[in-house]
Scaffold this motif. Structure first.
Motif, mmCIF file in Angstrom:
data_model
loop_
_atom_site.group_PDB
_atom_site.id
_atom_site.type_symbol
_atom_site.label_atom_id
_atom_site.label_comp_id
_atom_site.label_asym_id
_atom_site.label_seq_id
_atom_site.Cartn_x
_atom_site.Cartn_y
_atom_site.Cartn_z
ATOM 1 N N HIS A 1 21.408 20.999 26.756
ATOM 2 C CA HIS A 1 20.924 21.221 28.125
ATOM 3 C C HIS A 1 19.517 20.629 28.226
ATOM 4 O O HIS A 1 18.654 21.200 28.872
ATOM 5 C CB HIS A 1 20.938 22.736 28.381
ATOM 6 N N HIS B 1 24.933 31.924 33.974
ATOM 7 C CA HIS B 1 23.839 31.947 33.005
ATOM 8 C C HIS B 1 23.956 33.117 32.028
ATOM 9 O O HIS B 1 24.322 32.930 30.891
ATOM 10 C CB HIS B 1 22.487 31.977 33.730
ATOM 11 N N ASP C 1 24.615 28.361 30.739
ATOM 12 C CA ASP C 1 23.395 27.568 30.670
ATOM 13 C C ASP C 1 22.241 28.451 30.183
ATOM 14 O O ASP C 1 22.174 29.645 30.521
ATOM 15 C CB ASP C 1 23.060 26.991 32.047
ATOM 16 N N GLU C 2 21.374 27.862 29.409
ATOM 17 C CA GLU C 2 20.150 28.449 28.833
ATOM 18 C C GLU C 2 20.401 29.216 27.535
ATOM 19 O O GLU C 2 19.437 29.570 26.852
ATOM 20 C CB GLU C 2 19.346 29.352 29.802
ATOM 21 N N HIS D 1 14.274 20.870 30.044
ATOM 22 C CA HIS D 1 14.853 21.311 31.320
ATOM 23 C C HIS D 1 14.132 20.660 32.497
ATOM 24 O O HIS D 1 14.076 21.208 33.595
ATOM 25 C CB HIS D 1 14.817 22.842 31.443
HETATM 26 ZN ZN ZN Z 1 19.606 25.276 33.213
#
Ligand code: ZN
Length: 337
Positions: free
Chosen positions: A89, A203, A24-25, A93
């Motif tokens: 994503h 992450h 994620d990210e 956010h």
């Molecule tokens: Zn996230």
């Protein structure tokens, strides 16, 4: 041909279970430890892009990852060229139902344009609150094939649908009443037993975890992938989730039937296949006492290689379409057809 039965394999290449991992990210610092570990082991990954932050220093919400750089379109292109996948994503956010068109639809389109490949995976930002039934309805409407949350479980081979995919957190610590610590072997035995699909989530593993409840160290990340590869051996499909999603959609829509009056001939229908499915390769299980050397397979007229699986099972993988024709004939060992 009564000595042979043909069916669609549960997983591509006739593998027993599947392993994927998501980041994620989509941070540029994945290049420091994570990407080299993937390259060393030959396992693809998947990055979850915040559409409004592509190429920028992250600055949304109150995240531990603010101040770190989000990958640029060029960096994302490089990953895709290595066989990695890309998901949405969201755009900001935030709470996606506050502006579903921006967060879900426009983010999907912007990422696809920046990276040059269609996006079919949505990964809920923040928590499973961004994967409610209302969100699932929206992502279906906007053309996603899958929605992923954060639920510590494997995914079974035959779910109702793919709008809620479980992901296994790969963190140093787990919070709340279920206080716990990192385990490199988490859920592997279960995935083997239930023929499941593990989707790990973290992450950006670095020397120290950026946040112990959101990430693991690069050492633990490497140990996890090494554990997966040593336990998975040749029985695990190490896969970009985009490919797994396509394979499951193909398998779900496939209807295989013998052609009457033509022994060894089969017809495959895929008339309910969603149009977003790009990779149309399917693996078949051929139950037979015969060895690969004594079987010839043609798919739409082209010869296809046959490989051995478990005792009594042969596999072949081929590009298919709606109305594909498969013919299976037997060979005399050392002779010709
Ligand atoms: Zn996230």
């Amino acid at each position: 041909m009564s000595e042979m039965t043909l069916s669609v394999s549960t997983w591509k290449y006739g593998k027993d279970w599947v392993y994927s991992i998501t980041y994620d990210e989509a941070l540029s610092d994945l290049a420091r430890f994570v990407i080299p570990t993937h390259q060393a082991l030959g396992v693809p990954g998947h990055v979850e892009v915040v559409a409004g932050q592509i190429g920028e220093v992250r600055n949304c919400g109150a995240s531990s990852y603010n101040g770190m750089k989000h990958m640029s379109a060029e960096e994302l292109h490089g990953l895709v060229a290595m066989g990695w996948g890309v998901g949405s994503h969201s755009w900001t956010h935030g709470i996606v139902m506050d502006n579903p068109k921006l967060e879900l639809l426009e983010s999907k389109e912007a990422i696809a344009e920046a990276v040059g490949v269609p996006v079919t995976v949505y990964v809920a930002p923040g928590s499973n609150d961004n994967l409610t039934p209302e969100v699932q309805e929206k992502i279906r409407e906007y053309g996603y094939l899958v929605g992923m949350g954060i639920t510590d479980d494997i995914n079974r081979p035959d779910p109702q649908d793919l709008l809620w995919v479980n992901r296994v957190p790969l963190h140093e610590r787990y919070w709340g009443v279920f206080d716990g610590y990192y385990d490199a072997y988490k859920r592997i035995r279960q995935a083997q037993e239930e023929r499941g699909w593990i989707v790990d989530y973290c992450h950006c593993p670095l020397e120290e975890a950026v946040h112990p409840y959101k990430d693991c160290t690069e050492g633990h990340h490497r140990q996890r992938l090494e554990a997966v590869v040593s336990e998975g051996g040749t029985r695990c499909w190490y896969a970009n989730p985009d490919e797994v999603v396509d394979y499951r959609a193909l398998r779900r829509s496939a209807r295989l039937a013998p052609v009457e009056g033509k022994p060894g001939a089969f017809r495959l229908r895929l008339d309910t296949l969603p149009p977003q499915v790009r990779r149309q390769e399917l693996t078949f299980d051929l139950k037979t006492y015969r060895t690969p050397e004594t079987v010839a397979v043609k798919v739409d007229g082209a010869a296809v290689g046959v490989s051995p699986g478990a005792a009594g099972t042969l596999h072949f993988t081929a590009s298919v379409r709606d109305d594909t024709q498969i013919t299976i004939s037997t060979l005399t060992p050392g002779g010709s057809l």
